[in-house]
Design an enzyme around this catalytic site. Structure first.
Site, PDB file in Angstrom:
ATOM      1  N   ARG A  46       0.810  -1.218   0.000  1.00  0.00           N
ATOM      2  CA  ARG A  46       0.000   0.000   0.000  1.00  0.00           C
ATOM      3  C   ARG A  46       0.844   1.269   0.000  1.00  0.00           C
ATOM      4  NH1 ARG A  46      -4.270  -1.188   4.747  1.00  0.00           N
ATOM      5  NH2 ARG A  46      -2.390  -2.118   5.620  1.00  0.00           N
ATOM      6  N   GLU A 131       1.516 -23.475   3.437  1.00  0.00           N
ATOM      7  CA  GLU A 131       2.084 -23.978   4.692  1.00  0.00           C
ATOM      8  C   GLU A 131       2.055 -22.925   5.791  1.00  0.00           C
ATOM      9  OE1 GLU A 131       3.057 -26.409   7.261  1.00  0.00           O
ATOM     10  OE2 GLU A 131       3.624 -27.311   5.345  1.00  0.00           O
ATOM     11  N   VAL A 134      -1.214 -22.000   8.602  1.00  0.00           N
ATOM     12  CA  VAL A 134      -1.587 -22.696   9.837  1.00  0.00           C
ATOM     13  C   VAL A 134      -0.336 -22.947  10.663  1.00  0.00           C
ATOM     14  CG1 VAL A 134      -2.649 -24.744  10.851  1.00  0.00           C
ATOM     15  CG2 VAL A 134      -3.542 -23.809   8.707  1.00  0.00           C
ATOM     16  N   GLY A 136       2.146 -21.082  11.677  1.00  0.00           N
ATOM     17  CA  GLY A 136       3.401 -20.399  11.394  1.00  0.00           C
ATOM     18  C   GLY A 136       4.470 -21.301  10.805  1.00  0.00           C
ATOM     19  N   ILE A 138       5.607 -24.132  11.908  1.00  0.00           N
ATOM     20  CA  ILE A 138       5.491 -25.565  12.180  1.00  0.00           C
ATOM     21  C   ILE A 138       5.036 -26.272  10.899  1.00  0.00           C
ATOM     22  CG2 ILE A 138       4.429 -27.315  13.650  1.00  0.00           C
ATOM     23  CD1 ILE A 138       3.726 -25.051  15.616  1.00  0.00           C
ATOM     24  N   GLY A 189       2.305  -5.652  21.290  1.00  0.00           N
ATOM     25  CA  GLY A 189       2.203  -6.059  19.892  1.00  0.00           C
ATOM     26  C   GLY A 189       1.848  -7.517  19.694  1.00  0.00           C
ATOM     27  N   ASP A 203      -9.975 -16.866  14.244  1.00  0.00           N
ATOM     28  CA  ASP A 203      -8.693 -17.199  13.624  1.00  0.00           C
ATOM     29  C   ASP A 203      -8.388 -18.684  13.774  1.00  0.00           C
ATOM     30  OD1 ASP A 203      -5.801 -16.291  12.689  1.00  0.00           O
ATOM     31  OD2 ASP A 203      -5.515 -17.495  14.489  1.00  0.00           O
ATOM     32  N   LYS A 207      -8.132 -21.985  10.850  1.00  0.00           N
ATOM     33  CA  LYS A 207      -7.050 -22.961  10.781  1.00  0.00           C
ATOM     34  C   LYS A 207      -7.574 -24.387  10.984  1.00  0.00           C
ATOM     35  CE  LYS A 207      -3.892 -19.481  12.638  1.00  0.00           C
ATOM     36  NZ  LYS A 207      -3.157 -19.021  13.832  1.00  0.00           N
TER      37      LYS A 207
END
Length: 430
Positions: A46, A131, A134, A136, A138, A189, A203, A207
């Site tokens: 953006r 990949e 879901v 991160g 792993i 954060g 979220d 997943k």
């Protein structure tokens, strides 16, 4: 060495910057493993002027994100924009239609449009990989799609949202209440300014629906996930769980049953000796149970620039090697349509917490409601007065059908003795 795999990258946030750094820092190693170099040639975001801590001058800048799909000399498009629809979906459709392979970390888009995109990729002979969507870094998608491919999987479950796990384990460690820990997580954060998708379980549900399709060969069924988040977990619940030998975790569970596909996101009481009880902070963990391989545990960092970027680049390495394969472990046409299974007949123990007026007769009222619904009480604890004059009553039931617990709560729904809605948490089987 063979010609490079040429990449267009949409989205230059935390993960997008991480992808550039991984490809820069591990360039030679990645090229050896992929059999050819992987090079970013065009990017889009953006704000062109924003300092992202990486050198973007070497890449062609494209103002219109969707136009990345039509750039000359591009083999694969990577989408890190986010959102189930809008620019991300437009880019996905255009990229696949243009004969580009497509890599994404966008779990919402996959949960809602994954079958359409996978089918288009199959028809076009290109790769569709996700990949990073879901857990991160792993490798659970690859683990299920490839490593466990010979197994009939009966159940998959785990901790799928790092924000919720951070909040719950901080409450557990420090004895603080939900709202206070959430505010701290936002300041650090770890949680978004609007944390609803995380703390309300959406979220994690995105997943879980993806994992269910991979595990059971079923069509994506996000609408069939029953979702309860952690918004109403209080410090007293954490303390009561600990006293009973449990820890509270937001767990996603999917099972293929004779009645259909069961999918649920729910705060569970997890026995302290279960592996999920020891998953702390922002870590994720997924357990899969197969008929030959037994129990598999995948655990690691479920978010962040490094782990997520690592998963994106792993997909790019597969594409560079020519390893495509169906996105959901089998062709879209072979995925089965499974009805949503009714949870009412599921048998298990439950934790019920009530905030009540501290006066005579309240315990008898709760006991009568559970008795009339055929719910057997294993233990009951009442704590003394809270600052507002109310009291907490916590119950653990014996194993029984979930519909009986639901009936007991319905009988108490209009009770003037309750000062707030009851909290129900199921107890995870070991």
């Amino acid at each position: 060495m063979a010609e490079p795999l040429r990449i267009a990258l949409a989205g230059l946030g935390t993960v997008g910057g991480g992808v550039i750094r991984v490809l820069d820092e591990n360039r030679e190693l990645i090229a050896r493993r992929a059999g050819r170099p992987i090079e970013i040639v065009a990017v889009s975001a953006r704000d062109r002027s924003k300092d992202r801590g990486v050198d973007l001058s070497r890449f062609a800048w494209v103002d219109d994100t969707a136009a990345l799909a039509d750039q000359d000399g591009i083999d694969t498009v990577v989408e890190l924009v986010g959102g189930a629809d809008g620019p991300a979906l437009t880019l996905a459709r255009r990229s696949i239609a243009a004969g580009r392979s497509f890599v994404t970390a966008n779990k919402a888009m996959i949960a809602h449009h994954g079958l359409e995109l996978a089918g288009a990729a199959e028809a076009g002979g290109v790769a569709f990989k996700y990949e990073a969507a879901v857990a991160g870094g792993i490798p659970v998608i690859k683990g299920l799609r490839e490593g466990a491919a010979a197994n009939q999987l009966s159940r998959i479950y785990g901790i799928l949202n790092g924000t919720c796990n951070y909040i719950l384990t901080t409450m557990e460690r420090e004895g603080r209440d939900f709202a206070e820990v959430l505010a701290e997580a936002q300041a650090l954060g770890y949680a978004e300014a609007d944390p609803s998708f995380d703390i309300d379980g959406v979220d994690a549900a995105h997943k879980l629906s993806i994992l269910s399709s991979l595990a059971f060969g079923s069509r994506l069924a996000f609408d069939g996930v029953v979702i309860t988040g952690i918004r109403h977990v209080i410090a007293a619940d954490i303390a009561e769980a600990a006293a009973l030998g449990y820890r509270i975790r937001l767990v996603g569970i999917a099972e293929a049953t004779e009645q259909g596909l069961f999918q649920r996101i729910h705060p569970y009481l997890v026995p302290v000796d279960h592996p999920l009880a020891h998953v702390s902070g922002s870590l994720n963990a997924v357990v899969a149970e197969g008929n030959f391989v037994g129990r598999l545990l995948f655990q690691g960092r479920g978010a962040g620039d490094g782990p997520t970027a690592s998963a994106v680049v792993a997909d790019l390495i597969d594409i560079a090697r020519g390893e495509y394969g169906p996105a959901f472990a089998m062709p879209v046409a072979a995925l089965s349509e499974q009805p949503a299974a009714d949870a009412g007949g599921r048998v298990g123990k439950a934790y019920l917490r009530f905030i009540v007026q501290d006066r005579p007769g309240v315990l008898a009222e709760i006991a009568a409601a559970t008795r009339d619904a055929n719910v057997s009480i294993e233990s009951l604890i009442q704590r003394g007065k809270r600052p507002d004059g109310s009291a907490i009553v916590a119950i653990v039931t014996h194993a029984g059908p979930e519909r009986a617990v639901a009936e007991a709560l319905a009988r108490l729904s209009d009770s003037p003795s309750l000062t707030g809605a009851p909290m129900l948490m199921h107890i995870l089987e070991e």
